[in-house]
Design a protein around this motif. Structure first.
Motif, PDB file in Angstrom:
ATOM      1  N   ASP A  21      80.321  80.012  -4.556  1.00  0.00           N
ATOM      2  CA  ASP A  21      80.377  78.597  -4.946  1.00  0.00           C
ATOM      3  C   ASP A  21      80.221  77.646  -3.763  1.00  0.00           C
ATOM      4  O   ASP A  21      80.858  76.586  -3.712  1.00  0.00           O
ATOM      5  CB  ASP A  21      81.687  78.288  -5.684  1.00  0.00           C
ATOM      6  N   GLY A  22      79.387  78.016  -2.798  1.00  0.00           N
ATOM      7  CA  GLY A  22      79.134  77.151  -1.658  1.00  0.00           C
ATOM      8  C   GLY A  22      80.140  77.259  -0.526  1.00  0.00           C
ATOM      9  O   GLY A  22      80.141  76.437   0.384  1.00  0.00           O
ATOM     10  N   LYS A  60      82.449  76.048   4.652  1.00  0.00           N
ATOM     11  CA  LYS A  60      81.623  75.363   3.649  1.00  0.00           C
ATOM     12  C   LYS A  60      80.171  75.579   4.022  1.00  0.00           C
ATOM     13  O   LYS A  60      79.754  75.260   5.136  1.00  0.00           O
ATOM     14  CB  LYS A  60      81.939  73.871   3.610  1.00  0.00           C
ATOM     15  N   ILE A  61      79.397  76.139   3.093  1.00  0.00           N
ATOM     16  CA  ILE A  61      77.993  76.449   3.359  1.00  0.00           C
ATOM     17  C   ILE A  61      77.204  75.148   3.520  1.00  0.00           C
ATOM     18  O   ILE A  61      77.217  74.289   2.648  1.00  0.00           O
ATOM     19  CB  ILE A  61      77.380  77.291   2.219  1.00  0.00           C
ATOM     20  N   LEU A  62      76.507  75.040   4.656  1.00  0.00           N
ATOM     21  CA  LEU A  62      75.665  73.880   4.936  1.00  0.00           C
ATOM     22  C   LEU A  62      74.188  74.203   4.755  1.00  0.00           C
ATOM     23  O   LEU A  62      73.400  73.323   4.425  1.00  0.00           O
ATOM     24  CB  LEU A  62      75.903  73.378   6.359  1.00  0.00           C
ATOM     25  N   ALA A  63      73.811  75.464   5.012  1.00  0.00           N
ATOM     26  CA  ALA A  63      72.422  75.903   4.831  1.00  0.00           C
ATOM     27  C   ALA A  63      72.440  77.355   4.374  1.00  0.00           C
ATOM     28  O   ALA A  63      73.142  78.180   4.951  1.00  0.00           O
ATOM     29  CB  ALA A  63      71.647  75.769   6.138  1.00  0.00           C
ATOM     30  N   TRP A  64      71.672  77.629   3.328  1.00  0.00           N
ATOM     31  CA  TRP A  64      71.544  78.988   2.783  1.00  0.00           C
ATOM     32  C   TRP A  64      70.057  79.201   2.606  1.00  0.00           C
ATOM     33  O   TRP A  64      69.473  78.740   1.627  1.00  0.00           O
ATOM     34  CB  TRP A  64      72.290  79.068   1.452  1.00  0.00           C
ATOM     35  N   GLU A  65      69.426  79.858   3.578  1.00  0.00           N
ATOM     36  CA  GLU A  65      67.975  79.994   3.621  1.00  0.00           C
ATOM     37  C   GLU A  65      67.575  81.448   3.779  1.00  0.00           C
ATOM     38  O   GLU A  65      67.087  81.856   4.838  1.00  0.00           O
ATOM     39  CB  GLU A  65      67.414  79.148   4.766  1.00  0.00           C
ATOM     40  N   TRP A 122      77.471  77.616   8.152  1.00  0.00           N
ATOM     41  CA  TRP A 122      78.658  77.089   7.475  1.00  0.00           C
ATOM     42  C   TRP A 122      79.499  76.285   8.450  1.00  0.00           C
ATOM     43  O   TRP A 122      79.488  76.521   9.641  1.00  0.00           O
ATOM     44  CB  TRP A 122      79.474  78.184   6.787  1.00  0.00           C
ATOM     45  N   ALA A 123      80.200  75.296   7.883  1.00  0.00           N
ATOM     46  CA  ALA A 123      81.157  74.498   8.647  1.00  0.00           C
ATOM     47  C   ALA A 123      82.482  75.230   8.621  1.00  0.00           C
ATOM     48  O   ALA A 123      82.928  75.686   7.568  1.00  0.00           O
ATOM     49  CB  ALA A 123      81.307  73.109   8.035  1.00  0.00           C
ATOM     50  N   ASP A 124      83.106  75.337   9.770  1.00  0.00           N
ATOM     51  CA  ASP A 124      84.410  75.979   9.870  1.00  0.00           C
ATOM     52  C   ASP A 124      85.458  75.060   9.243  1.00  0.00           C
ATOM     53  O   ASP A 124      85.550  73.883   9.575  1.00  0.00           O
ATOM     54  CB  ASP A 124      84.736  76.229  11.346  1.00  0.00           C
ATOM     55  N   LEU A 125      86.249  75.609   8.329  1.00  0.00           N
ATOM     56  CA  LEU A 125      87.306  74.827   7.679  1.00  0.00           C
ATOM     57  C   LEU A 125      88.699  75.237   8.142  1.00  0.00           C
ATOM     58  O   LEU A 125      89.687  74.681   7.678  1.00  0.00           O
ATOM     59  CB  LEU A 125      87.219  74.990   6.150  1.00  0.00           C
ATOM     60  N   ILE A 126      88.789  76.183   9.059  1.00  0.00           N
ATOM     61  CA  ILE A 126      90.079  76.706   9.503  1.00  0.00           C
ATOM     62  C   ILE A 126      90.671  75.874  10.628  1.00  0.00           C
ATOM     63  O   ILE A 126      91.838  75.519  10.608  1.00  0.00           O
ATOM     64  CB  ILE A 126      89.947  78.177   9.956  1.00  0.00           C
ATOM     65  N   ASN A 127      89.876  75.578  11.641  1.00  0.00           N
ATOM     66  CA  ASN A 127      90.365  74.836  12.804  1.00  0.00           C
ATOM     67  C   ASN A 127      90.289  73.344  12.518  1.00  0.00           C
ATOM     68  O   ASN A 127      89.295  72.695  12.806  1.00  0.00           O
ATOM     69  CB  ASN A 127      89.548  75.205  14.044  1.00  0.00           C
ATOM     70  N   GLU A 128      91.347  72.807  11.948  1.00  0.00           N
ATOM     71  CA  GLU A 128      91.353  71.413  11.519  1.00  0.00           C
ATOM     72  C   GLU A 128      91.256  70.427  12.678  1.00  0.00           C
ATOM     73  O   GLU A 128      90.943  69.262  12.471  1.00  0.00           O
ATOM     74  CB  GLU A 128      92.608  71.137  10.695  1.00  0.00           C
ATOM     75  N   ARG A 161      85.450  70.068  14.783  1.00  0.00           N
ATOM     76  CA  ARG A 161      84.332  70.085  13.841  1.00  0.00           C
ATOM     77  C   ARG A 161      83.344  71.107  14.349  1.00  0.00           C
ATOM     78  O   ARG A 161      82.654  70.871  15.333  1.00  0.00           O
ATOM     79  CB  ARG A 161      83.697  68.713  13.771  1.00  0.00           C
ATOM     80  N   MET A 162      83.311  72.245  13.684  1.00  0.00           N
ATOM     81  CA  MET A 162      82.476  73.345  14.163  1.00  0.00           C
ATOM     82  C   MET A 162      81.568  73.869  13.076  1.00  0.00           C
ATOM     83  O   MET A 162      81.862  73.737  11.889  1.00  0.00           O
ATOM     84  CB  MET A 162      83.354  74.485  14.676  1.00  0.00           C
ATOM     85  N   GLU A 163      80.475  74.477  13.523  1.00  0.00           N
ATOM     86  CA  GLU A 163      79.535  75.148  12.640  1.00  0.00           C
ATOM     87  C   GLU A 163      79.242  76.530  13.191  1.00  0.00           C
ATOM     88  O   GLU A 163      79.218  76.724  14.409  1.00  0.00           O
ATOM     89  CB  GLU A 163      78.209  74.387  12.565  1.00  0.00           C
ATOM     90  N   ILE A 164      78.999  77.446  12.275  1.00  0.00           N
ATOM     91  CA  ILE A 164      78.568  78.790  12.634  1.00  0.00           C
ATOM     92  C   ILE A 164      77.207  79.001  11.974  1.00  0.00           C
ATOM     93  O   ILE A 164      77.077  78.826  10.762  1.00  0.00           O
ATOM     94  CB  ILE A 164      79.577  79.868  12.172  1.00  0.00           C
ATOM     95  N   GLU A 165      76.207  79.327  12.779  1.00  0.00           N
ATOM     96  CA  GLU A 165      74.873  79.612  12.272  1.00  0.00           C
ATOM     97  C   GLU A 165      74.563  81.073  12.547  1.00  0.00           C
ATOM     98  O   GLU A 165      74.806  81.575  13.643  1.00  0.00           O
ATOM     99  CB  GLU A 165      73.817  78.738  12.948  1.00  0.00           C
ATOM    100  N   VAL A 166      74.011  81.742  11.541  1.00  0.00           N
ATOM    101  CA  VAL A 166      73.584  83.121  11.681  1.00  0.00           C
ATOM    102  C   VAL A 166      72.103  83.155  11.340  1.00  0.00           C
ATOM    103  O   VAL A 166      71.705  82.790  10.227  1.00  0.00           O
ATOM    104  CB  VAL A 166      74.376  84.077  10.762  1.00  0.00           C
ATOM    105  N   ALA A 167      71.285  83.556  12.320  1.00  0.00           N
ATOM    106  CA  ALA A 167      69.835  83.618  12.147  1.00  0.00           C
ATOM    107  C   ALA A 167      69.396  85.076  12.118  1.00  0.00           C
ATOM    108  O   ALA A 167      69.907  85.906  12.875  1.00  0.00           O
ATOM    109  CB  ALA A 167      69.138  82.874  13.278  1.00  0.00           C
TER     110      ALA A 167
END
Length: 145
Positions: free
Chosen positions: A49-50, A66-71, A78-84, A87-93
């Motif tokens: 569900d995103g 939270k999924i920001l890009a699903w390609e 995805w945006a990290d929601l744990i470390n309040e 503001r972080m993102e994790i990208e996997v290519a």
């Protein structure tokens, strides 16, 4: 340094690597007290569900990303929601290379965290460990794919 990277190469095409990373995450993600938000309740993990969700024994869950890009089969962000506090993102290519797919993970936004938290992430071993779980847990499956 605002980001940290880790990578692993797996002996399958990018579409297979992406599918196993996302659809099969609950099969390869190792369950340890350090790999869960709530180790006492955690029973699984999945993209749903995103969100990237930690599933709990009582039927509840916590959204860890939270999924920001699903390609598929190229990348996932995805945006990290744990470390309040940050503001972080994790990208996997997922990129084709000789003999398979390079899976490159980049964790961005470390400059938004308190220095001690950012320092732990910058050392990078946690993401190297996670990517090795991904590669190692599927060694027999890679041969079949």
């Amino acid at each position: 340094m605002n980001s940290v990277q880790a990578s692993v190469t797996v002996p399958v095409d990018p579409a297979t690597a992406f599918r196993i990373f996302t659809d099969e995450i609950d099969r390869w993600y190792v369950r340890t007290r350090h790999s869960w938000v709530n180790p006492a309740r955690a029973v699984g993990i999945r993209f749903e569900d995103g969100y990237l969700r930690e599933l709990w024994s009582d039927g509840g869950h916590v959204d860890t990303g939270k999924i920001l890009a699903w390609e598929p089969p190229h990348r996932l962000v995805w945006a990290d929601l744990i470390n309040e506090t940050g503001r972080m993102e994790i990208e996997v290519a997922f990129s084709p290379v000789d003999g398979g797919t390079e899976v490159l993970l980049e964790h961005r936004g470390l400059d938004t965290l308190p220095p001690d938290v950012a320092g732990r992430i910058r050392r990078g071993y946690s993401w190297n460990i996670v990517l090795n779980w991904f590669a190692d847990q599927w060694k027999d499956e890679w041969k079949k794919a």
